[in-house]
Write an enzyme that holds these catalytic residues in place. Structure first.
Site, PDB file in Angstrom:
ATOM      1  CB  THR A 205      10.814   2.491   7.366  1.00  0.00           C
ATOM      2  OG1 THR A 205      10.756   1.616   8.410  1.00  0.00           O
ATOM      3  CG2 THR A 205      10.349   1.561   6.072  1.00  0.00           C
TER       4      THR A 205
ATOM      5  CD  GLU B  44      10.033  -6.758   9.223  1.00  0.00           C
ATOM      6  OE1 GLU B  44      11.061  -6.110   9.345  1.00  0.00           O
ATOM      7  OE2 GLU B  44       8.823  -6.355   9.251  1.00  0.00           O
TER       8      GLU B  44
ATOM      9  CE  LYS C 153       5.245  -4.464  12.150  1.00  0.00           C
ATOM     10  NZ  LYS C 153       4.654  -4.694  11.092  1.00  0.00           N
TER      11      LYS C 153
ATOM     12  CB  CYS D  48       5.083   0.674  15.513  1.00  0.00           C
ATOM     13  SG  CYS D  48       6.082   1.858  14.566  1.00  0.00           S
TER      14      CYS D  48
ATOM     15  NE  ARG E 128      -0.090  -0.023   4.958  1.00  0.00           N
ATOM     16  CZ  ARG E 128      -0.344   0.263   5.961  1.00  0.00           C
ATOM     17  NH1 ARG E 128      -1.735   1.046   6.155  1.00  0.00           N
ATOM     18  NH2 ARG E 128       0.320   0.593   7.042  1.00  0.00           N
TER      19      ARG E 128
ATOM     20  CG  ASP F  56       5.717  -8.017  10.343  1.00  0.00           C
ATOM     21  OD1 ASP F  56       5.007  -8.008  11.226  1.00  0.00           O
ATOM     22  OD2 ASP F  56       6.110  -6.990   9.733  1.00  0.00           O
TER      23      ASP F  56
ATOM     24  CG  ASP G 293      10.845  -1.188  12.008  1.00  0.00           C
ATOM     25  OD1 ASP G 293      11.161   0.185  11.694  1.00  0.00           O
ATOM     26  OD2 ASP G 293       9.994  -1.861  11.684  1.00  0.00           O
TER      27      ASP G 293
ATOM     28  CE  LYS H 169       8.066  -1.207   5.116  1.00  0.00           C
ATOM     29  NZ  LYS H 169       7.576  -2.248   5.756  1.00  0.00           N
TER      30      LYS H 169
ATOM     31  CG  ASP I 195      10.350   3.871  11.038  1.00  0.00           C
ATOM     32  OD1 ASP I 195       9.524   3.307  11.509  1.00  0.00           O
ATOM     33  OD2 ASP I 195      10.890   3.736   9.874  1.00  0.00           O
TER      34      ASP I 195
ATOM     35  CG  ASP J 267       9.264  -5.577   5.666  1.00  0.00           C
ATOM     36  OD1 ASP J 267       8.845  -6.555   5.341  1.00  0.00           O
ATOM     37  OD2 ASP J 267       8.560  -4.860   6.545  1.00  0.00           O
TER      38      ASP J 267
END
Ligand code: MG
Length: 366
Positions: free
Chosen positions: A135, A218, A267, A295, A24, A243, A321, A162, A323, A190
């Site tokens: 990130t 990740e 998380k 988060c 997204r 994750d 993580d 990412k 951020d 990730d």
């Protein structure tokens, strides 16, 4: 300190730049915020973002679950009976982890306030300064390199990039960012479920062969595909972090025992709050598995709770993580946890230490 009322609000924070993952793109953060009021006059804060693509929850479902299922169970309960209250929250409804997390965060805030101590001390204490990564959104290569260089310039010693969009391009993205900042910062990857198991193995073998050192990869494959995670974990040297494959303590036990991943990303919005996150940190410690605390794209209320937990469970939560507040253009939450680029520091104020929240739009229900 009995729970006597709840208030709901929404808090919106614009982002400095759009946040892009394989799943997204968003340009603002918006949380449901709750304030639990007690007969002693103490107020506990909690929050939850709508991360429908991960937890299946929306603002509407979070508010409805809290109003109609969770609150009727805990109204009138004394928050000093923490274990009982947390049990009632967890049993109130199936799943709905972010809704449970918002309420648990507020309850733990109050529980710590009842001792007049910051939450991290009530959870076991620790050194109240931690260092988070930043990130880097998935984007054009030049943009990712520029963002990574900027992060290092701002003092971040770990960046999480990412990927997960297009395998060949992703490999080029990683090589370019590593060439730019690999000698100055740790590189975390990730893929947000964007690759197949075989693609992941091919990509990591190429990166490993060309000398790119990653701290971990990740969630490269679909969250439900724990066999795929195991397939990858068995075949690459780079540590694999789960994750979206793990939400609660039971899934963490399963994935550790099947050796499906090397590390766990905790998380609060996946675990349903602090109680299960504490269990996961303790389970991981038993198995010598290291965790990262992460988060969602969320405001600094829930992230503050995660920071308190990370300090108290530093033995197994070895990577941070958190951020999301650094990605926001403003921080509307006053007091408690200070987010200053890579440094997150916690004050000695009781509970989460939140004094007030600016720009909070209160909601009313008739
Ligand atoms: Mg992730």
């Amino acid at each position: 300190m009995k729970i006597k009322a709840i208030e709901f609000g929404k808090l919106r924070v614009p982002l400095k730049t759009p946040f892009k993952t394989a799943m997204r793109t968003i340009d603002f953060i918006e949380d449901v915020v709750i304030i639990l009021e007690t007969n002693s006059g103490h107020r506990g804060y909690g929050s939850a973002p709508a991360t429908a693509v991960i937890t299946g929850e929306t603002h509407g479902s979070i508010i409805e679950a809290i109003r109609t299922m969770i609150m009727p169970r805990i109204m009138g309960e004394d928050v000093r009976n923490l274990n009982r209250v947390v049990g009632l929250i967890q049993q109130s409804i199936f799943m709905n982890f972010s809704a449970k997390a918002a309420v648990e965060i507020a309850v733990y805030d109050l529980f710590a306030q009842s001792f007049n101590a910051p939450l991290y001390r009530v959870l076991g204490g620790g050194e109240p300064v931690i260092s988070t990564d930043l990130t880097i959104s998935v984007d054009y290569i030049d943009k990712m390199v520029a963002d990574a260089l900027d992060a290092v310039e701002r003092g971040f010693d770990a960046v999480k990039i990412k990927v997960g969009k297009d395998l060949a391009l992703d490999i080029e993205r990683v090589k370019a960012v590593y060439a730019a900042v690999g000698d100055k910062a740790l590189l975390r990857l990730d893929a947000n479920q964007g690759w197949t198991p075989k693609q992941t193995v091919a990509a990591l073998r190429e990166l490993e062969a060309t000398g790119v050192k990653l701290e971990f990869i990740e969630q490269p494959v679909r969250g439900y595909d724990v066999d795929g995670m195991k397939y990858v974990t068995e075949r690459v040297a780079t540590p694999v972090m789960a994750d979206e494959s793990t939400f609660g303590p039971k899934e963490v036990i399963d994935i550790i025992k099947m050796r499906g991943a090397d590390m766990i990303n905790i998380k609060l919005m996946k675990t349903g709050g602090l109680s299960n996150a504490i269990k996961i940190a303790d389970i991981a410690a038993i198995y010598d598995v290291e965790c990262m605390i992460g988060c969602m794209a969320e405001t600094s209320i829930g992230v503050a709770a995660a920071a308190h937990l990370a300090v108290a469970k530093a033995g197994s939560i070895t990577r941070i993580d958190l951020d999301s507040p650094s990605l926001g253009a403003v921080n509307h939450v006053v007091g408690g946890v200070r987010f200053d680029n890579s440094e997150i520091s916690i004050s000695e104020a009781p509970g989460l230490g939140i004094e007030s929240i600016n720009e909070l739009a209160m909601l009313s229900f008739d």
